[in-house]
Motif scaffolding. Sequence first.
Motif, PDB file in Angstrom:
ATOM      1  N   SER A 167     -48.299  50.778 -14.143  1.00 23.34           N
ATOM      2  CA  SER A 167     -47.884  52.137 -13.812  1.00 23.34           C
ATOM      3  C   SER A 167     -48.685  53.108 -14.660  1.00 23.34           C
ATOM      4  CB  SER A 167     -46.375  52.319 -14.051  1.00 23.34           C
ATOM      5  OG  SER A 167     -46.061  52.060 -15.398  1.00 23.34           O
ATOM      6  N   VAL A 168     -48.550  54.383 -14.366  1.00 27.11           N
ATOM      7  CA  VAL A 168     -49.345  55.414 -15.043  1.00 27.11           C
ATOM      8  C   VAL A 168     -48.393  56.450 -15.629  1.00 27.11           C
ATOM      9  CG1 VAL A 168     -51.136  57.163 -14.757  1.00 27.11           C
ATOM     10  CG2 VAL A 168     -51.229  55.063 -13.403  1.00 27.11           C
ATOM     11  N   VAL A 169     -48.618  56.798 -16.903  1.00 32.31           N
ATOM     12  CA  VAL A 169     -47.789  57.808 -17.568  1.00 32.31           C
ATOM     13  C   VAL A 169     -48.699  58.864 -18.184  1.00 32.31           C
ATOM     14  CG1 VAL A 169     -46.047  58.257 -19.332  1.00 32.31           C
ATOM     15  CG2 VAL A 169     -46.027  56.078 -18.089  1.00 32.31           C
ATOM     16  N   ASP A 170     -48.442  60.123 -17.861  1.00 32.59           N
ATOM     17  CA  ASP A 170     -49.211  61.239 -18.409  1.00 32.59           C
ATOM     18  C   ASP A 170     -48.465  61.770 -19.643  1.00 32.59           C
ATOM     19  OD1 ASP A 170     -50.511  63.669 -18.948  1.00 32.59           O
ATOM     20  OD2 ASP A 170     -51.031  63.952 -16.839  1.00 32.59           O
ATOM     21  N   LEU A 171     -49.098  61.626 -20.819  1.00 31.84           N
ATOM     22  CA  LEU A 171     -48.468  62.035 -22.076  1.00 31.84           C
ATOM     23  C   LEU A 171     -49.093  63.307 -22.641  1.00 31.84           C
ATOM     24  CD1 LEU A 171     -48.121  58.531 -23.803  1.00 31.84           C
ATOM     25  CD2 LEU A 171     -46.333  59.857 -22.671  1.00 31.84           C
ATOM     26  N   THR A 172     -49.751  64.076 -21.796  1.00 34.65           N
ATOM     27  CA  THR A 172     -50.439  65.281 -22.251  1.00 34.65           C
ATOM     28  C   THR A 172     -49.501  66.246 -22.963  1.00 34.65           C
ATOM     29  OG1 THR A 172     -52.004  65.048 -20.419  1.00 34.65           O
ATOM     30  CG2 THR A 172     -51.900  67.198 -21.508  1.00 34.65           C
ATOM     31  N   GLU A 173     -48.285  66.377 -22.469  1.00 31.10           N
ATOM     32  CA  GLU A 173     -47.342  67.322 -23.057  1.00 31.10           C
ATOM     33  C   GLU A 173     -46.952  66.953 -24.489  1.00 31.10           C
ATOM     34  OE1 GLU A 173     -46.427  70.223 -21.725  1.00 31.10           O
ATOM     35  OE2 GLU A 173     -47.842  69.727 -20.135  1.00 31.10           O
ATOM     36  N   GLN A 174     -47.162  65.680 -24.874  1.00 31.82           N
ATOM     37  CA  GLN A 174     -46.807  65.247 -26.230  1.00 31.82           C
ATOM     38  C   GLN A 174     -47.993  65.297 -27.199  1.00 31.82           C
ATOM     39  OE1 GLN A 174     -45.365  63.134 -23.516  1.00 31.82           O
ATOM     40  NE2 GLN A 174     -43.746  64.635 -23.816  1.00 31.82           N
ATOM     41  N   LEU A 175     -49.137  65.787 -26.737  1.00 32.68           N
ATOM     42  CA  LEU A 175     -50.338  65.708 -27.563  1.00 32.68           C
ATOM     43  C   LEU A 175     -50.257  66.519 -28.855  1.00 32.68           C
ATOM     44  CD1 LEU A 175     -53.429  65.655 -25.171  1.00 32.68           C
ATOM     45  CD2 LEU A 175     -52.791  63.984 -26.902  1.00 32.68           C
ATOM     46  N   SER A 176     -49.351  67.458 -28.943  1.00 37.36           N
ATOM     47  CA  SER A 176     -49.233  68.224 -30.186  1.00 37.36           C
ATOM     48  C   SER A 176     -48.758  67.345 -31.333  1.00 37.36           C
ATOM     49  CB  SER A 176     -48.275  69.402 -30.004  1.00 37.36           C
ATOM     50  OG  SER A 176     -46.986  68.935 -29.626  1.00 37.36           O
ATOM     51  N   ASP A 177     -48.154  66.202 -31.021  1.00 33.02           N
ATOM     52  CA  ASP A 177     -47.684  65.283 -32.048  1.00 33.02           C
ATOM     53  C   ASP A 177     -48.025  63.848 -31.627  1.00 33.02           C
ATOM     54  OD1 ASP A 177     -46.443  63.736 -33.949  1.00 33.02           O
ATOM     55  OD2 ASP A 177     -44.550  64.811 -33.898  1.00 33.02           O
ATOM     56  N   PRO A 178     -49.076  63.253 -32.207  1.00 32.48           N
ATOM     57  CA  PRO A 178     -49.473  61.901 -31.805  1.00 32.48           C
ATOM     58  C   PRO A 178     -48.403  60.849 -32.050  1.00 32.48           C
ATOM     59  CG  PRO A 178     -50.710  62.640 -33.743  1.00 32.48           C
ATOM     60  CD  PRO A 178     -49.981  63.826 -33.207  1.00 32.48           C
ATOM     61  N   ASN A 224     -57.490  50.744 -11.418  1.00 27.61           N
ATOM     62  CA  ASN A 224     -57.765  51.543 -10.237  1.00 27.61           C
ATOM     63  C   ASN A 224     -56.698  52.618 -10.033  1.00 27.61           C
ATOM     64  OD1 ASN A 224     -59.061  52.183  -7.646  1.00 27.61           O
ATOM     65  ND2 ASN A 224     -57.194  51.299  -6.763  1.00 27.61           N
ATOM     66  N   ARG A 225     -55.431  52.250 -10.204  1.00 26.32           N
ATOM     67  CA  ARG A 225     -54.351  53.228 -10.039  1.00 26.32           C
ATOM     68  C   ARG A 225     -54.454  54.331 -11.091  1.00 26.32           C
ATOM     69  NH1 ARG A 225     -48.122  51.449  -9.494  1.00 26.32           N
ATOM     70  NH2 ARG A 225     -48.946  50.863  -7.438  1.00 26.32           N
ATOM     71  N   ALA A 226     -54.775  53.933 -12.336  1.00 25.95           N
ATOM     72  CA  ALA A 226     -54.893  54.928 -13.404  1.00 25.95           C
ATOM     73  C   ALA A 226     -56.041  55.891 -13.134  1.00 25.95           C
ATOM     74  CB  ALA A 226     -55.102  54.225 -14.747  1.00 25.95           C
ATOM     75  N   LEU A 227     -57.190  55.365 -12.695  1.00 24.20           N
ATOM     76  CA  LEU A 227     -58.331  56.235 -12.411  1.00 24.20           C
ATOM     77  C   LEU A 227     -58.063  57.128 -11.205  1.00 24.20           C
ATOM     78  CD1 LEU A 227     -61.396  53.894 -13.069  1.00 24.20           C
ATOM     79  CD2 LEU A 227     -60.430  55.657 -14.555  1.00 24.20           C
ATOM     80  N   ALA A 228     -57.281  56.619 -10.249  1.00 22.61           N
ATOM     81  CA  ALA A 228     -56.917  57.457  -9.097  1.00 22.61           C
ATOM     82  C   ALA A 228     -56.119  58.666  -9.559  1.00 22.61           C
ATOM     83  CB  ALA A 228     -56.113  56.635  -8.087  1.00 22.61           C
ATOM     84  N   TYR A 229     -55.190  58.454 -10.496  1.00 23.51           N
ATOM     85  CA  TYR A 229     -54.399  59.566 -11.024  1.00 23.51           C
ATOM     86  C   TYR A 229     -55.311  60.553 -11.763  1.00 23.51           C
ATOM     87  CZ  TYR A 229     -51.121  62.282 -13.784  1.00 23.51           C
ATOM     88  OH  TYR A 229     -50.437  63.325 -14.348  1.00 23.51           O
ATOM     89  N   CYS A 230     -56.175  60.032 -12.626  1.00 21.49           N
ATOM     90  CA  CYS A 230     -57.083  60.907 -13.386  1.00 21.49           C
ATOM     91  C   CYS A 230     -57.982  61.710 -12.446  1.00 21.49           C
ATOM     92  CB  CYS A 230     -57.929  60.082 -14.350  1.00 21.49           C
ATOM     93  SG  CYS A 230     -56.967  59.276 -15.662  1.00 21.49           S
ATOM     94  N   GLU A 278     -62.168  48.901  -5.286  1.00 24.32           N
ATOM     95  CA  GLU A 278     -61.715  50.288  -5.241  1.00 24.32           C
ATOM     96  C   GLU A 278     -61.938  50.975  -6.576  1.00 24.32           C
ATOM     97  OE1 GLU A 278     -60.548  52.230  -2.722  1.00 24.32           O
ATOM     98  OE2 GLU A 278     -61.239  50.566  -1.467  1.00 24.32           O
ATOM     99  N   MET A 279     -61.704  50.241  -7.657  1.00 22.50           N
ATOM    100  CA  MET A 279     -61.932  50.808  -8.989  1.00 22.50           C
ATOM    101  C   MET A 279     -63.392  51.223  -9.150  1.00 22.50           C
ATOM    102  SD  MET A 279     -61.756  48.951 -12.734  1.00 22.50           S
ATOM    103  CE  MET A 279     -63.258  48.012 -12.428  1.00 22.50           C
ATOM    104  N   LEU A 280     -64.302  50.331  -8.764  1.00 22.94           N
ATOM    105  CA  LEU A 280     -65.723  50.623  -8.914  1.00 22.94           C
ATOM    106  C   LEU A 280     -66.151  51.768  -7.989  1.00 22.94           C
ATOM    107  CD1 LEU A 280     -67.083  46.972  -9.193  1.00 22.94           C
ATOM    108  CD2 LEU A 280     -66.745  48.619 -11.042  1.00 22.94           C
ATOM    109  N   LYS A 281     -65.620  51.807  -6.785  1.00 20.10           N
ATOM    110  CA  LYS A 281     -65.933  52.919  -5.875  1.00 20.10           C
ATOM    111  C   LYS A 281     -65.453  54.249  -6.458  1.00 20.10           C
ATOM    112  CE  LYS A 281     -65.813  50.326  -1.507  1.00 20.10           C
ATOM    113  NZ  LYS A 281     -65.055  50.118  -0.248  1.00 20.10           N
ATOM    114  N   ARG A 282     -64.307  54.207  -7.114  1.00 18.52           N
ATOM    115  CA  ARG A 282     -63.751  55.424  -7.693  1.00 18.52           C
ATOM    116  C   ARG A 282     -64.628  55.936  -8.837  1.00 18.52           C
ATOM    117  NH1 ARG A 282     -59.144  57.046  -6.046  1.00 18.52           N
ATOM    118  NH2 ARG A 282     -58.432  54.983  -5.396  1.00 18.52           N
TER     119      ARG A 282
END
Length: 380
Positions: free
Chosen positions: A251-262, A278-284, A310-314
Amino acid sequence: MTTDERLRRWRLALGTDADAASTARLAGRDAAMDRALSALYGHAAGDRAAGLGGSAPQVARWLGDIREYFPTSVVQLMQQDAIERLGLAQLLMEPEMLEAVEPDVHLVGTLISLGRALPETTRETARAVVRKVVEQLERRIATRTRSVLGGALDRSARVKRPRHRDIDWDRTIRANLKNYIEPTQERDHGTVVPERLIGYARARNAVKKEVVLCIDQSGSMAASVVHSSVFGAVLASMPSLSTRLVVFDTSVVDLTEQLSDPVDVLFGVQLGGGTDINRALAYCQSKITRPADTIVVLISDLYEGGIRDEMLKRVAAMKASGVQFIALLALSDDGAPAYDRSHAAALAALGAPAFACTPDLFPDVMAAAIQKLPLPVPED
């Protein structure tokens, strides 16, 4: 080195099994060091009859002993070996045990792998241990990262035909000193002929790079996750960069909102599980709005559990759109890990070489990407 000193060292290295064949006899501090080593290495891995057993008080005493007798780097290695060989991770759930250990990146990896299994009574102590390591890493990397990347961003934003009010006169004069004309009788001062003007884009047009850190959170990547989280926080603090941090397994989790505190980032990670790059790169890819100004850093051992083609195509599609794509097999001091060589070769064929990177090299890699220069790939 004397013969006695050589025998002493061999005896410490070989352990009690060497007693019958060795004339060296240990006493005092050497005997105490030998007991600490034998408690960990004197029995087969996983043998609970070993010197440490499963007793928290006994382990706590042992942790105190090794901190007294050995340098910090050796203590950290022995702690890691104890966790792996004797299954002591469960004891780390006790606050008094955590207070006795020497904090390091590998210990942080173990704590975040325990994750939600940590009892509430231990969680704050665990956070304190993690924060101590994070602060040590930040002191090590933050200043140089901001300096190196700040210079790279300045150079990438420089324009060749600036308007008069946007000329950087200091840099322009230095760049044109070869065109200096000496004073003459008719002219009592020298002149620099500015064949090349150097300036910067105006603030509203300044280049702002977007960085996406896409981090594999499978168990083997623990040290890389720790370093990546700290770098993500440092990059996020730079106003000329827009930084996104994404972790993934299947699965993919976006933790950008927590970047102020590692530390929050690390406790948002769930180490272990499968891998779907492949799923992670699709999200990015879905978050990229300015491909020519975007750098995607995939940090993974490349053992793909998703759809390889699919990963390589992405990756190929992102590169074709102008994205700078970097594949790091590791971001740690541990060297190159085990990794999928066929996937690494396929990425290299797309113009995205995969290589292990130390924290000290990472700012130079990012600076090269910002300026669209060849990456400083370390030699094998």
